[in-house]
Design a protein around this motif. Structure first.
Motif, PDB file in Angstrom:
ATOM      1  N   LEU A   1     -25.713   7.974  16.593  1.00 20.41           N
ATOM      2  CA  LEU A   1     -24.300   8.356  16.586  1.00 20.41           C
ATOM      3  C   LEU A   1     -23.756   8.444  15.163  1.00 20.41           C
ATOM      4  CD1 LEU A   1     -21.791   8.939  18.319  1.00 20.41           C
ATOM      5  CD2 LEU A   1     -21.304   6.471  18.264  1.00 20.41           C
ATOM      6  N   GLU A   2     -24.096   7.457  14.336  1.00 26.13           N
ATOM      7  CA  GLU A   2     -23.591   7.435  12.968  1.00 26.13           C
ATOM      8  C   GLU A   2     -24.169   8.582  12.144  1.00 26.13           C
ATOM      9  OE1 GLU A   2     -21.197   5.573  11.641  1.00 26.13           O
ATOM     10  OE2 GLU A   2     -20.895   4.813  13.681  1.00 26.13           O
ATOM     11  N   THR A   3     -25.456   8.843  12.267  1.00 28.83           N
ATOM     12  CA  THR A   3     -26.071   9.924  11.491  1.00 28.83           C
ATOM     13  C   THR A   3     -25.609  11.292  11.989  1.00 28.83           C
ATOM     14  OG1 THR A   3     -28.030   9.835  12.930  1.00 28.83           O
ATOM     15  CG2 THR A   3     -28.116   8.587  10.870  1.00 28.83           C
ATOM     16  N   ARG A   4     -25.259  11.387  13.268  1.00 27.50           N
ATOM     17  CA  ARG A   4     -24.769  12.643  13.832  1.00 27.50           C
ATOM     18  C   ARG A   4     -23.461  13.073  13.172  1.00 27.50           C
ATOM     19  NH1 ARG A   4     -21.655  14.345  18.452  1.00 27.50           N
ATOM     20  NH2 ARG A   4     -22.580  16.191  19.447  1.00 27.50           N
ATOM     21  N   LYS A   5     -22.645  12.097  12.799  1.00 26.67           N
ATOM     22  CA  LYS A   5     -21.359  12.402  12.185  1.00 26.67           C
ATOM     23  C   LYS A   5     -21.519  13.123  10.836  1.00 26.67           C
ATOM     24  CE  LYS A   5     -19.137   8.329  14.239  1.00 26.67           C
ATOM     25  NZ  LYS A   5     -18.504   7.013  13.959  1.00 26.67           N
ATOM     26  N   HIS A   6     -22.664  12.940  10.204  1.00 32.17           N
ATOM     27  CA  HIS A   6     -22.884  13.514   8.873  1.00 32.17           C
ATOM     28  C   HIS A   6     -23.995  14.565   8.868  1.00 32.17           C
ATOM     29  CE1 HIS A   6     -20.360  10.233   7.386  1.00 32.17           C
ATOM     30  NE2 HIS A   6     -21.106   9.409   8.112  1.00 32.17           N
ATOM     31  N   ALA A   7     -24.443  14.941  10.056  1.00 29.81           N
ATOM     32  CA  ALA A   7     -25.594  15.828  10.163  1.00 29.81           C
ATOM     33  C   ALA A   7     -25.398  17.180   9.491  1.00 29.81           C
ATOM     34  CB  ALA A   7     -25.966  16.033  11.630  1.00 29.81           C
ATOM     35  N   GLN A   8     -24.171  17.675   9.419  1.00 34.04           N
ATOM     36  CA  GLN A   8     -23.917  19.002   8.860  1.00 34.04           C
ATOM     37  C   GLN A   8     -23.592  18.965   7.361  1.00 34.04           C
ATOM     38  OE1 GLN A   8     -24.634  21.389  10.879  1.00 34.04           O
ATOM     39  NE2 GLN A   8     -24.800  19.988  12.635  1.00 34.04           N
ATOM     40  N   GLU A   9     -23.608  17.788   6.770  1.00 32.27           N
ATOM     41  CA  GLU A   9     -23.219  17.683   5.368  1.00 32.27           C
ATOM     42  C   GLU A   9     -24.299  18.136   4.401  1.00 32.27           C
ATOM     43  OE1 GLU A   9     -21.941  13.684   4.758  1.00 32.27           O
ATOM     44  OE2 GLU A   9     -20.261  13.835   6.182  1.00 32.27           O
ATOM     45  N   SER A  10     -25.554  17.984   4.790  1.00 28.96           N
ATOM     46  CA  SER A  10     -26.667  18.411   3.938  1.00 28.96           C
ATOM     47  C   SER A  10     -27.937  18.471   4.772  1.00 28.96           C
ATOM     48  CB  SER A  10     -26.870  17.441   2.772  1.00 28.96           C
ATOM     49  OG  SER A  10     -27.336  16.186   3.248  1.00 28.96           O
ATOM     50  N   VAL A  11     -28.953  19.108   4.208  1.00 29.84           N
ATOM     51  CA  VAL A  11     -30.238  19.187   4.916  1.00 29.84           C
ATOM     52  C   VAL A  11     -30.805  17.779   5.105  1.00 29.84           C
ATOM     53  CG1 VAL A  11     -32.611  19.987   4.797  1.00 29.84           C
ATOM     54  CG2 VAL A  11     -30.754  21.511   4.101  1.00 29.84           C
ATOM     55  N   GLN A  12     -30.707  16.964   4.059  1.00 32.93           N
ATOM     56  CA  GLN A  12     -31.233  15.600   4.141  1.00 32.93           C
ATOM     57  C   GLN A  12     -30.515  14.803   5.213  1.00 32.93           C
ATOM     58  OE1 GLN A  12     -33.866  14.319   2.780  1.00 32.93           O
ATOM     59  NE2 GLN A  12     -33.516  12.311   3.745  1.00 32.93           N
ATOM     60  N   ALA A  13     -29.184  14.944   5.263  1.00 31.71           N
ATOM     61  CA  ALA A  13     -28.409  14.238   6.281  1.00 31.71           C
ATOM     62  C   ALA A  13     -28.774  14.733   7.674  1.00 31.71           C
ATOM     63  CB  ALA A  13     -26.920  14.428   6.026  1.00 31.71           C
ATOM     64  N   GLY A  14     -29.001  16.029   7.781  1.00 35.18           N
ATOM     65  CA  GLY A  14     -29.398  16.597   9.063  1.00 35.18           C
ATOM     66  C   GLY A  14     -30.738  16.062   9.520  1.00 35.18           C
ATOM     67  N   ARG A  15     -31.666  15.911   8.578  1.00 29.87           N
ATOM     68  CA  ARG A  15     -32.995  15.391   8.919  1.00 29.87           C
ATOM     69  C   ARG A  15     -32.926  13.922   9.332  1.00 29.87           C
ATOM     70  NH1 ARG A  15     -36.046  18.390   3.841  1.00 29.87           N
ATOM     71  NH2 ARG A  15     -36.342  20.402   4.900  1.00 29.87           N
ATOM     72  N   GLU A  16     -32.052  13.188   8.684  1.00 31.45           N
ATOM     73  CA  GLU A  16     -31.883  11.781   9.056  1.00 31.45           C
ATOM     74  C   GLU A  16     -31.349  11.679  10.481  1.00 31.45           C
ATOM     75  OE1 GLU A  16     -29.424   9.899   6.162  1.00 31.45           O
ATOM     76  OE2 GLU A  16     -30.897  10.094   4.545  1.00 31.45           O
ATOM     77  N   TYR A  17     -30.448  12.592  10.822  1.00 37.30           N
ATOM     78  CA  TYR A  17     -29.915  12.591  12.186  1.00 37.30           C
ATOM     79  C   TYR A  17     -31.005  12.941  13.189  1.00 37.30           C
ATOM     80  CZ  TYR A  17     -27.919  14.491  16.441  1.00 37.30           C
ATOM     81  OH  TYR A  17     -27.665  14.772  17.757  1.00 37.30           O
ATOM     82  N   VAL A  18     -31.782  13.958  12.862  1.00 40.82           N
ATOM     83  CA  VAL A  18     -32.844  14.377  13.788  1.00 40.82           C
ATOM     84  C   VAL A  18     -33.831  13.238  14.015  1.00 40.82           C
ATOM     85  CG1 VAL A  18     -34.838  15.887  14.068  1.00 40.82           C
ATOM     86  CG2 VAL A  18     -32.659  16.834  13.289  1.00 40.82           C
TER      87      VAL A  18
END
Length: 207
Positions: free
Chosen positions: A156-173
């Motif tokens: 849930l927490e990583t989803r909030k930042h998933a669109q901020e950068s590729v790295q953030a998106g990968r952390e969410y995935v």
């Protein structure tokens, strides 16, 4: 709402119990091959009484003859002296456990030391001795619920930042996959294949 909550808790209880036991390390699951497991406990009783009746339940009918012969040899040798008794007893334990596991279609890699049983499996045996599974299910549900909540919160927490950068998106995935696989694992175990010699028909009936 109360009915739905009860149903949900019931599913979680069954899922947690199955997940904790079936996904535990294979050596731990096979606690029938430990020196403080139920098979060896009954073997000790049989040798003390001079009657192998207590161990017959661990055997298929076709295997009784071999174990009876082993039992007779053990009784004869263990009378010689304490050292011979220890060796003879261990020989019988090895024979009994090996044949028992072969009857389950399980591999045998030797007797394991006492105290190597996975705690949750030991608690499962303890519940049977006490005649109540309440403490076991509560402990497993609490542990599994904590695991679900932890993975959910991270996703849930990583989803909030998933669109901020590729790295953030990968952390969410990565968090999402971990979370979903954990849930899938619970469902898969509950509705999966038979375990530890359980008949396929019996498992299907229970499901």
């Amino acid at each position: 709402m109360k009915t739905a909550n009860t149903s949900s808790k019931g599913f979680l209880t069954a899922a947690a119990l199955a997940l904790a036991i079936l996904l535990a390390p294979q050596a731990a699951l096979a606690h029938c091959d430990t020196l403080d497991g139920p098979v060896v406990a009954d073997a000790r009783l049989a040798l003390t009484k001079g009657d192998m009746t207590p161990v017959l339940k661990w055997l298929q009918a076709k295997d009784e003859k071999e174990v009876r012969e082993s039992f007779a040899r053990t009784l004869a040798v263990r009378k010689l002296d304490p050292a011979a008794q220890a060796l003879a007893d261990n020989y019988f334990f090895e024979t009994l456990v090996r044949i028992h596991r072969a009857g389950e279609g399980a591999p045998y890699t030797g007797l394991k030391a006492a105290g190597t049983v996975e705690p949750v499996v030991a608690k499962a045996d303890q519940a049977l001795e006490q005649g109540s599974v309440d403490g076991l299910t509560k402990a497993i549900v609490a542990h599994t619920e904590a695991g679900i909540r932890e993975r959910f919160q991270h996703a849930l927490e990583t989803r909030k930042h998933a669109q901020e950068s590729v790295q953030a998106g990968r952390e969410y995935v990565e968090a999402y996959v971990t979370y979903v696989h954990y849930i899938e694992g619970i469902a898969q175990v509950v509705h999966g294949a038979p375990h530890h010699g359980e008949a396929a028909g019996q498992a299907a009936h229970q499901h």
